[in-house]
Scaffold this active site. Structure first.
Site, PDB file in Angstrom:
ATOM      1  N   TRP A 278       0.956  -1.271  -0.002  1.00  0.00           N
ATOM      2  CA  TRP A 278      -0.009  -0.049  -0.174  1.00  0.00           C
ATOM      3  C   TRP A 278       0.660   1.162  -0.022  1.00  0.00           C
ATOM      4  O   TRP A 278       0.456   2.369  -0.230  1.00  0.00           O
ATOM      5  CB  TRP A 278      -1.112   0.106   1.066  1.00  0.00           C
ATOM      6  N   ASP A 279       1.997   0.986   0.273  1.00  0.00           N
ATOM      7  CA  ASP A 279       3.253   2.053   0.027  1.00  0.00           C
ATOM      8  C   ASP A 279       2.808   2.964  -1.061  1.00  0.00           C
ATOM      9  O   ASP A 279       2.923   4.279  -1.356  1.00  0.00           O
ATOM     10  CB  ASP A 279       4.551   1.715   0.170  1.00  0.00           C
TER      11      ASP A 279
ATOM     12  N   LYS B  94       2.559   0.681  15.959  1.00  0.00           N
ATOM     13  CA  LYS B  94       3.914   0.766  15.127  1.00  0.00           C
ATOM     14  C   LYS B  94       3.689   2.197  14.211  1.00  0.00           C
ATOM     15  O   LYS B  94       4.855   2.394  13.999  1.00  0.00           O
ATOM     16  CB  LYS B  94       3.805  -0.404  14.138  1.00  0.00           C
ATOM     17  N   GLN B  95       2.702   2.371  13.909  1.00  0.00           N
ATOM     18  CA  GLN B  95       2.486   3.795  13.206  1.00  0.00           C
ATOM     19  C   GLN B  95       1.304   4.269  13.088  1.00  0.00           C
ATOM     20  O   GLN B  95       0.340   3.793  13.819  1.00  0.00           O
ATOM     21  CB  GLN B  95       2.829   3.199  11.496  1.00  0.00           C
TER      22      GLN B  95
ATOM     23  N   GLU C 218       0.401  -2.522  12.370  1.00  0.00           N
ATOM     24  CA  GLU C 218       0.561  -3.842  12.325  1.00  0.00           C
ATOM     25  C   GLU C 218       1.144  -4.614  13.690  1.00  0.00           C
ATOM     26  O   GLU C 218       1.265  -5.685  13.710  1.00  0.00           O
ATOM     27  CB  GLU C 218       1.647  -4.100  11.211  1.00  0.00           C
TER      28      GLU C 218
END
Length: 780
Positions: free
Chosen positions: A356-357, A613-614, A499
């Protein structure tokens, strides 16, 4: 040790340099100084060999399976960079003798790698070396190398061995058959490689041209052909003051090139063309080929984007140019059947797979700066509908369920099943992303929406875009689970962008994005039904979308969307996140290495903590703010304040979203601080950060911060909005972007900004709720 202020004069803030060579830190420079043109990427390994080096020449789209137990990866094709010198019979290496001068640098403006060395051999022979290298943006098949060796002392015997080395592997996996090798006219070396499973032919050729003191010289080489390798060896003597120049010209062609796809492909014809072009480019020489390449960069990149930044923080200017450079060398502009790997083409990390980056972090740069490339990247996803439909079918769903990791479009899901060690059990950790990280399907739909909103490209939508939207919406309508108690649909057992939370229910990001995907399909269907029945009929033949409309509308109306808390305004990341225990994250947020958390906990334990994580909820706010949803400053502030302290930023994708939200809430100091951290992910002092390759999404994120955050250029419900938030550290920012097939120049200062439609074309945009329309410059 990296150096970022080496450039001066016309090269000021254009040079990324390594001023101290260390065999302990080879990977950093190999990655961030890597060369490429989207067709292929060449990792910047030194010509002479060192232990722990990682030689990579990767050609986009050439995926191969080593075995049925492994997933496809980009194979490491034959190396043409290794040139081993001997000085008076002893191997040249910077581990021996004395290095009196050393600098290696990448000139971003010219896309050339240069290394300059003054070296004294163990026998006190004094030599200077200058190595130059480029991967052509003008001729995508061409790699140029040049080495100049000057004798500064007494007479010296010098020899070198150079050729084509196909003995390389991908960490042990050999992806090629032995292949045919040949040397024509004692000069032109040709190696044929064929992948073991995907049957892709790759032709690698190289040639050497020598000059001594500017006079062309032909020395009959010693030729050797061995298993998967062939070389030529040259011997000569240099007197004091003599200078030897070696031009090494190389060409790479594959049967996956556009011109060779289909029934017309012939290996013999491709070999003839490749050899002919090698001879022509070899005759032209390094300097002429390099000048054409340099001109291509000037016209296609730097002049086209016209990026300008005035700031006392010169590193910011260098980092912004660094991002444009790597975005250019990673994108397969030549083909719509190839994506962008998470490490681009700078290393073997993530096997060259696309995530998805691309859609969320990289594609927006091209949507606003080079829409043709953005369209090509979205067509890659269109071609991937084959694999996406198969994945949906395999999981008993309808429509298209996009793979979490993608290789060649028809490959489908290619995420590995097993990963790192579990520190508690000692077993390999299962990678669940390929099974349950499903938000990528809606992410791709969002990217189509963003592209269409910014370009108005009806032809793309008619041929590709609508079908992607309809098939992805059908997936979501079949994926939802009915909760009879709540009388609502839910999405359970997934992984969101964070994640560190697996098998969760009602991830806010996933649910809202699925809802957006469904809403978009309904909107587009109804619009076509009213305005273009012929096209809708054609699309129905492929998607049966009209028959699915009742299901889509019910799914949209009944899908559960986690709401902000009435008092705190915090949106729950999922059903249980806010109930999990909290720990002090300062040890991990300030760690020198990513994933420090897993020195103390395994993933199951982290799953039970309020640790992210993000960005998860924040990336939702950022994306939904570009749709019809109204995401207020207060809502963004509340969720930023709650989630940022709980986020480790272990993902390189995280900082850019936080920086954009910080800009939105007008916290310029925090936004700039996050930008400063983002530009150091690859360029910072950590000499181990980029060993597997550059962080492609983070590099795209740098320009998202500039474009969407600092410049405030944004799609908002299909309209253009401009609300700059320039950091105090910057004095002026300017660039040319594309909107609805029109070039627009924006110039921002601390006190005002000017939007100028170029070529006298009318433009409409909103700023702070007010609409402006003009075909001339507008200053606000």
């Amino acid at each position: 040790m990296m150096k970022y202020d080496y450039g001066n004069g016309e090269n000021e803030n254009w040079i990324v340099a390594e001023e101290v060579f260390s065999t302990k830190h080879l990977g950093k420079a190999e990655s961030i100084l890597s060369l490429g043109n989207g067709y292929m990427g060449l990792r910047s390994v030194t010509e002479e060999s060192y232990l722990n080096e990682q030689r990579n020449l990767l050609v986009n789209g050439t995926f191969n399976n080593f075995s049925e137990e492994e997933v496809p990866e980009l194979p490491n094709i034959a190396d043409i960079t290794n040139i081993d010198f001997k000085i008076d019979g002893e191997r040249f290496s910077l581990e021996f003798g004395e290095t009196k001068k050393y600098i290696r640098y990448l000139n971003l403006k010219e896309a050339e790698l240069v290394r300059e060395i003054d070296w004294v051999s163990p026998d006190q022979k004094q030599l200077s070396f200058k190595f130059r290298r480029f991967v052509s943006l003008e001729d995508l098949h061409l790699i140029g190398l040049q080495i100049e060796v000057t004798n500064k002392g007494e007479q010296v015997d010098i020899s070198f061995e150079s050729g084509i080395d196909a003995q390389l592997t991908n960490t042990g996996s050999q992806h090629f058959h032995e292949g045919e090798k040949r040397i024509y006219d004692k000069k032109f070396l040709e190696s044929i490689q064929t992948t073991t499973e995907s049957n892709i032919d790759i032709v690698v050729l190289t040639a050497h041209d020598l000059k001594v003191n500017n006079e062309s010289l032909f020395i009959e080489p010693k030729m050797e052909i061995a298993r998967r390798k062939m070389t030529v060896n040259y011997d000569l003597t240099l007197n004091q003051g003599d200078s030897l120049v070696i031009d090494k010209t190389s060409m790479v062609y594959t049967s996956r090139d556009n011109e060779w796809e289909g029934e017309s492909y012939s290996l013999s014809e491709m070999r003839k063309l490749a050899l002919s072009n090698l001879k022509a480019n070899s005759e032209k020489g390094y300097d002429a080929n390099f000048n054409e390449h340099k001109k291509a960069w000037e016209t296609k990149v730097w002049n086209a984007y016209n990026f300008r930044l005035k700031t006392d923080q010169s590193f910011d200017l260098l980092a912004s140019r660094f991002a444009i450079y790597h975005l250019t060398v990673m994108v397969p502009a030549h083909s719509d059947k190839m994506g962008i790997g998470a490490k681009a083409l700078s290393g073997e990390g993530y096997r060259g797979h696309s995530f998805w980056d691309t859609e969320i972090f990289i594609l927006p740069f091209f949507t606003f700066f080079n829409p043709e490339i953005a369209k090509s990247l979205l067509k890659y996803r269109y071609h991937g509908l084959i694999g996406a439909k198969q994945k949906a079918l395999d999981n008993d769903y309808q429509g298209a369920m996009y793979p979490w990791e993608a290789a060649y479009p028809s490959d489908g899901e290619v995420t590995p099943v097993w990963g790192a060690v579990d520190i508690v059990t000692g077993e390999q950790t299962k990678i669940w992303s390929g099974f349950i990280e499903q938000h990528i399907t809606a992410d791709i739909a969002f990217a189509v929406y963003q592209y269409y909103s910014a370009t108005g490209d009806e032809a793309f939508m008619n041929q590709y875009g609508y079908e992607i939207i309809f098939e992805t919406a059908k997936f979501w309508s079949s994926r939802l689970e009915w909760n009879d108690e709540k009388k609502l649909y839910e999405i359970n057992g997934v992984i969101g962008p964070d994640e560190y939370k697996e098998h969760i229910n009602n991830n806010a990001f996933t649910n809202y994005m699925a809802h957006f995907n469904l809403s978009l399909a309904i909107e587009y269907h109804d619009s076509l039904q009213a305005n273009n029945e012929d096209l809708l009929s054609e699309l129905n033949e492929r998607t049966s979308i009209t028959a699915a409309m009742d299901d889509l509308k019910t799914a949209k109306e009944k899908l559960y969307l986690p709401k902000p808390d009435k008092e705190s305004l915090v949106i729950p990341q999922d059903d249980t996140y806010l109930l999990k225990k909290e720990i002090d994250l300062s040890k991990y947020k300030n760690a020198d290495t990513v994933g420090k958390l897993f020195d103390d906990y395994n993933l199951d334990q982290v799953n039970q903590m309020q640790i992210s994580k993000q960005a998860d909820v924040l990336v939702l706010l950022y994306l939904m703010d570009q749709t019809h949803h109204e995401m207020s400053k207060e809502l963004k502030q509340a969720n930023f304040d709650y989630y940022e302290p709980r986020t480790t930023h272990d993902s390189s994708l995280s900082l850019s979203t936080h920086a954009i939200i910080a800009s939105d809430i007008k916290n310029k100091t925090l936004a700039y601080d996050l930008y400063s951290k983002a530009i150091q992910i690859d360029l910072g002092p950590n000499m181990l950060s980029s060993d597997p390759g550059v962080h492609a999404a983070s590099i795209g994120g740098i320009w998202q911060i500039i474009l969407f955050g600092f410049a405030g250029v944004r799609v908002k419900n299909t309209k253009l909005t401009v609300n700059p938030s320039l950091p105090e550290e910057w004095n002026e920012l300017g660039f040319v972007f594309q909107w609805k097939n029109k070039a627009v120049q924006i110039d921002i200062t601390k006190s005002e900004f000017t939007v100028t439609p170029l070529d006298n074309q009318q433009i409409t945009f909103e700023c702070e709720g007010k609409t402006y329309t003009s075909n001339e410059a507008i200053t606000i």
